[in-house]
Design a protein around this motif. Structure first.
Motif, short mmCIF file in Angstrom:
data_model
loop_
_atom_site.label_atom_id
_atom_site.label_comp_id
_atom_site.label_asym_id
_atom_site.label_seq_id
_atom_site.Cartn_x
_atom_site.Cartn_y
_atom_site.Cartn_z
N THR A 192 44.24 63.65 36.03
CA THR A 192 45.10 63.68 34.86
C THR A 192 44.37 64.30 33.67
O THR A 192 43.18 64.07 33.49
CB THR A 192 45.57 62.25 34.52
OG1 THR A 192 46.42 61.78 35.57
CG2 THR A 192 46.31 62.21 33.19
N ASP A 208 54.84 65.88 43.03
CA ASP A 208 54.09 64.66 43.34
C ASP A 208 53.10 64.90 44.48
O ASP A 208 53.43 65.56 45.48
CB ASP A 208 55.07 63.55 43.72
CG ASP A 208 54.38 62.22 43.91
OD1 ASP A 208 54.15 61.53 42.91
OD2 ASP A 208 54.04 61.89 45.06
N VAL A 241 58.21 66.43 39.67
CA VAL A 241 57.93 65.33 38.75
C VAL A 241 57.79 65.88 37.34
O VAL A 241 57.41 67.04 37.14
CB VAL A 241 56.65 64.56 39.15
CG1 VAL A 241 56.89 63.68 40.36
CG2 VAL A 241 55.50 65.52 39.41
N THR A 293 56.01 58.75 34.75
CA THR A 293 56.45 59.85 35.60
C THR A 293 57.95 59.73 35.83
O THR A 293 58.45 58.64 36.15
CB THR A 293 55.71 59.82 36.94
OG1 THR A 293 54.31 59.94 36.70
CG2 THR A 293 56.16 60.97 37.84
N TYR A 294 58.66 60.85 35.72
CA TYR A 294 60.11 60.86 35.87
C TYR A 294 60.50 61.87 36.96
O TYR A 294 59.78 62.83 37.22
CB TYR A 294 60.78 61.23 34.55
CG TYR A 294 60.49 60.24 33.45
CD1 TYR A 294 61.28 59.11 33.27
CD2 TYR A 294 59.41 60.44 32.59
CE1 TYR A 294 61.02 58.20 32.25
CE2 TYR A 294 59.13 59.53 31.58
CZ TYR A 294 59.93 58.41 31.41
OH TYR A 294 59.66 57.52 30.42
N SER A 295 61.67 61.67 37.55
CA SER A 295 62.12 62.53 38.64
C SER A 295 63.09 63.61 38.18
O SER A 295 63.45 64.49 38.97
CB SER A 295 62.79 61.68 39.73
OG SER A 295 63.93 60.99 39.19
N PHE A 331 56.66 64.57 33.17
CA PHE A 331 55.87 63.57 32.46
C PHE A 331 56.19 63.61 30.97
O PHE A 331 56.60 64.63 30.43
CB PHE A 331 54.37 63.83 32.66
CG PHE A 331 53.98 64.12 34.09
CD1 PHE A 331 54.14 63.17 35.08
CD2 PHE A 331 53.47 65.36 34.44
CE1 PHE A 331 53.79 63.44 36.39
CE2 PHE A 331 53.11 65.65 35.74
CZ PHE A 331 53.27 64.68 36.73
N TRP A 350 58.56 73.38 32.13
CA TRP A 350 58.71 72.48 33.29
C TRP A 350 59.21 73.19 34.54
O TRP A 350 59.10 72.67 35.65
CB TRP A 350 59.67 71.34 32.93
CG TRP A 350 59.12 70.46 31.85
CD1 TRP A 350 59.51 70.42 30.55
CD2 TRP A 350 58.05 69.51 31.97
NE1 TRP A 350 58.76 69.51 29.84
CE2 TRP A 350 57.86 68.94 30.70
CE3 TRP A 350 57.23 69.10 33.02
CZ2 TRP A 350 56.90 67.97 30.45
CZ3 TRP A 350 56.27 68.13 32.80
CH2 TRP A 350 56.10 67.57 31.52
N SER A 383 48.79 65.98 39.83
CA SER A 383 49.93 66.45 40.61
C SER A 383 49.59 67.82 41.17
O SER A 383 48.54 68.39 40.89
CB SER A 383 51.18 66.54 39.73
OG SER A 383 50.94 67.38 38.62
N TYR A 396 51.07 63.73 29.51
CA TYR A 396 52.18 64.47 30.12
C TYR A 396 51.66 65.56 31.07
O TYR A 396 52.39 66.50 31.40
CB TYR A 396 53.08 65.09 29.04
CG TYR A 396 52.36 65.93 28.01
CD1 TYR A 396 52.11 67.27 28.22
CD2 TYR A 396 51.93 65.36 26.82
CE1 TYR A 396 51.46 68.04 27.28
CE2 TYR A 396 51.27 66.12 25.86
CZ TYR A 396 51.04 67.46 26.10
OH TYR A 396 50.39 68.22 25.17
N GLU A 397 50.40 65.41 31.51
CA GLU A 397 49.80 66.32 32.50
C GLU A 397 49.06 65.48 33.52
O GLU A 397 47.84 65.51 33.64
CB GLU A 397 48.84 67.30 31.81
CG GLU A 397 49.53 68.27 30.88
CD GLU A 397 48.56 69.05 30.00
OE1 GLU A 397 48.90 70.18 29.61
OE2 GLU A 397 47.46 68.53 29.70
N LYS A 398 49.83 64.69 34.27
CA LYS A 398 49.23 63.76 35.22
C LYS A 398 48.81 64.49 36.50
O LYS A 398 49.24 65.63 36.77
CB LYS A 398 50.21 62.64 35.53
CG LYS A 398 50.62 61.84 34.28
CD LYS A 398 51.43 60.63 34.63
CE LYS A 398 50.54 59.51 35.20
NZ LYS A 398 51.28 58.26 35.36
#
Length: 778
Positions: A254, A330, A337, A345-347, A339, A362, A262, A258-260
């Protein structure tokens, strides 16, 4: 980590305990090599701080002006160059988001974000080095010296920044936090690797020391090794990479909330493009590309495109034929995903805040560019050996040309339009008037057997051939476009034979007579801004008469007598055993990124240049590529001056890389003249070479070649007889119109039926050529 080293790093601010990701270095068993790297980074950081403090002289620091880019799109004059030079840190790098239009003052910060100076983020450092290299040729000698020193120092910083495992941090010297991660995000790693490749290979960094280029090449391949070792594997299959990777373990990590951790599609696609362009044959790259391409295809979102409403809300809308990718996926499920600043985390992108919807990319389509290049490269794998091994239309349908009409049943145009393997034979001889059009060959596996026509053969006038497909053989045609009776500079520009585009390869053009073109007599080409995948390749022009390209005729530019052009990125192009006569220039001309062979040709009465190598810098200004020298083998050729030749005409001129061997150049008094003029780098070996080719000694070329060159050489038409005799007599001139040499041929049509056998077609075709007259061929 030793107490002493940790104390040193904390002292200079390298380790920031309050930042969680600073634990990259904590609780790790570091080798001596890594400990040395960290110590050197801390030393560089301290040196930068000390230098700035010395400028400050106890006073307050002056802030640098913020700019989302650099205030410039390139360096256009010496003042801008000096400004960019002034913002280089003592360590050798540059900052991001800093206005560099006006020179930095003593005591002023080097960047608007003082805690991360210098950096490789947001194109910083690599951009400034590219700009300086581009401006170098325009600079004064004194400024050039400064630029070279600056670029050397900048490249040295990049080399020093490379981790022992081959990766690169986002900023160097290290500052702690996510900036120490190996960073693909915002194409940081891509920019550095592209810079290293260009330093090692491209001409606009030619001013650098050879040792720098060697080190850059080694660093590039160490980075490739890191990429291959750290491509993320999910369920036993390689996918792509993360936006950031742990500098030691290689795991995705991470950065900001908002940059986890992935998988990232867009930045990975840029890396894949780089590997495809610069290292496709490096061990391990091919399977890496293949598995990444499979993953990207699986993750693409088809028939959708991104859309923002008036407030900036992001969504996907229907768009038939479009493809797009989520930027992040993900690590476990492979699902898109998104962020937000809350660290969750959102879908679905609609679930994140409006500020993050507006402020981040995105969805991306960069992967489509990579997949298109990858697919084209795969399609081109059948293109081999300069087209010399192409089957053409062998084994296919036998199509008869029965009339001289421009189109319609029984015409040459109708035969060319057929699909499937085919051999075109002729029951008619005479002139086909193309009426200022070109016949297009857009279907593969074709042989045009002009030797099967009755005497005096087939002549095309007022047009030529355009080949945009693969596996094509063209033999024994006379192609004479001429000016079609049009006024000077009316804009009618046509080649005799143009081989062009992404599908054009495995093309053999041999034993033809091509003259009076208003652009090039022959060419191999494609769009320069799309790279080698979009350009023609593996083509041989052999045993042709290429003569009397019209000079001041209908070309819009005016004087334009050009023999042959190999356009940017066209590769593996051979000119073997041709007679170039009375063409002012381009006999032939190889442009940027090209490779080829010029073997056993006769070049006569060129004026300004014979074999030309080089490119025009300004043509590359709006492309994503930088020009690179052509690389050509020039062997066993004979150049003779004529009445139009310049007194200092050399065989090879302008700028490029050439392997030269056993060439002869003679002036009007039969005195030996120059092999090269301009900036020609002599290679120690042929850069490319066709298999199975017989090389004649230059002293044998005239005797061996003249009797067998051109279309239907056993019964030459009056134009070919005159051209060959002009070489023997050492006369003839560059012309502006076919009318100066008798005009278009007037040939009464001749008809003769053909009995085509059902087998042994090759033997039957060879029977049209008198025994004992064929040249020795591969």
């Amino acid at each position: 980590m030793s107490y002493r080293l940790r104390h040193l790093l904390l002292l200079v601010g390298l380790l920031l305990p309050c930042v969680a990701s600073a634990s990259y270095w904590q609780a790790q068993q570091l080798t001596a090599q890594w400990r040395q790297y960290l110590a050197e980074s801390a030393q560089v950081l301290q040196q930068d701080a000390t230098a700035l403090a010395a400028e400050q002289q106890g006073g307050a620091l002056t802030a640098a002006t913020r700019h989302n880019q650099f205030g410039l799109t390139g360096i256009n004059n010496a003042a801008e160059a000096q400004a960019v030079l002034s913002f280089q840190t003592p360590s050798g790098g540059w900052s991001k988001r800093t206005d560099m239009r006006i020179a930095r003052l003593s005591g002023q910060q080097f960047g608007s974000e003082a805690n991360y100076v210098p950096t490789f983020d947001n194109d910083a450092t690599s951009t400034q080095l590219q700009w300086l290299a581009d401006f170098y040729p325009q600079a004064t000698p004194q400024l050039q010296q400064h630029i070279v020193q600056t670029i050397e120092r900048g490249v040295a910083l990049v080399l020093q920044a490379q981790y022992p495992n081959g990766g690169f941090p986002q900023s160097y010297p290290l500052r702690g936090g996510y900036h120490d991660a190996i960073t693909l995000n915002d194409n940081a790693l891509y920019q550095l690797m592209q810079l290293l490749w260009q330093v090692a290979n491209e001409p606009h960094f030619a001013m650098l020391a050879d040792s720098t280029k060697t080190e850059a090449a080694a660093a590039f391949y160490r980075a490739v090794d890191w990429l291959l070792a750290n491509q993320v594997v999910v369920d036993g299959k390689r996918t792509v990479w993360g936006a950031q990777h742990h500098p030691l373990t290689g795991e995705p990590v991470t950065a900001r909330k908002y940059e986890k951790a992935s998988l990232v599609s867009s930045e990975s696609a840029k890396i894949l493009q780089l590997l495809l362009r610069y290292a496709p044959d490096y061990p391990g790259v091919a399977p890496s590309l293949a598995e990444a391409a499979n993953w990207l295809r699986d993750k693409q979102i088809s028939d959708k495109d991104r859309h923002r409403d008036s407030e900036g809300r992001l969504s996907l809308i229907d768009s038939p034929g479009s493809v797009i990718w989520s930027r992040f996926y993900d690590l476990k499920t492979g699902q898109p995903v998104f962020f937000d600043r809350d660290g969750l985390t959102y879908s679905d992108v609609s679930q994140i805040s409006l500020e993050r919807q507006r402020g981040y990319g995105w969805y991306q389509s960069v992967a489509a560019e990579f997949l298109a290049e990858y697919d084209q490269a795969a399609a081109d794998k059948h293109c081999t050996n300069f087209g010399l091994d192409t089957p053409g239309g062998a084994g296919g349908a036998m199509l008869k040309v029965t009339n001289l009409n421009r189109s319609g049943p029984g015409s040459l145009a109708a035969a060319l339009a057929h699909s499937g393997p085919r051999v075109v034979v002729f029951e008619v001889a005479g002139v086909i008037d193309l009426e200022r059009t070109n016949l297009e060959i857009n279907q593969p596996y074709l042989t045009i057997a002009g030797e099967t026509a009755p005497a005096p053969g087939i002549t095309l006038i007022k047009g030529g051939l355009r080949i945009i497909s693969h596996d094509v053989i063209v033999r024994h045609l006379h192609i004479r476009p001429g000016d079609a009776g049009l006024p000077k500079r009316t804009g009618w520009d046509t080649d005799g034979i143009a081989v062009t585009g992404k599908d054009a390869c495995n093309v053999l053009v041999e034993h033809n007579s091509i003259s009076w073109a208003t652009d090039e007599l022959v060419s191999a080409s494609g769009p320069r801004d799309k790279g080698p995948q979009a350009t023609s390749k593996h083509i041989t022009f052999r045993y042709n008469i290429l003569a009397e390209a019209l000079d001041y005729a209908t070309h819009i530019k005016g004087k334009h007598s050009k023999g042959a052009l190999v356009h940017d990125f066209s590769r593996h192009i051979a000119f073997i055993g041709n007679l170039f006569a009375h063409n002012a220039r381009r006999n032939p001309y190889f442009k940027a990124h090209t490779t080829g062979v010029v073997l056993n040709n006769i070049i006569y009465n060129a004026d300004a240049n014979a074999v030309k190598l080089g490119f025009i810098d300004t043509e590359w200004a709006h492309t994503t590529f930088s020009p690179q020298n052509p690389q050509v083998a020039v062997i066993g050729n004979v150049l003779r001056y004529g009445r139009d030749s310049y007194s200092d005409l050399a065989l090879v001129s302008y700028h490029g890389d050439a392997y030269l061997q056993d060439n002869l150049t003679f002036n009007l008094d039969d005195k030996a003249m120059y092999d090269t003029a301009g900036v020609i780098k002599r290679l120690t070996a042929a850069p490319v070479w066709p298999q199975g080719i017989r090389v004649m000694a230059a002293k044998e070329v005239e005797h061996q070649l003249l009797p067998v060159v051109g279309a239907r050489y056993w019964q030459r038409d009056v134009t070919d007889q005159r051209i060959v005799q002009s070489y023997v007599n050492r006369d003839g001139r560059i012309i502006d119109s076919q009318q100066q040499v008798g005009g278009y041929p007037q040939i009464k049509p001749v008809h003769r039926p053909l009995q085509v056998p059902t087998d042994n077609i090759n033997i039957w075709l060879e029977s049209f050529i008198p025994t004992g007259t064929k040249p020795q061929e591969p």
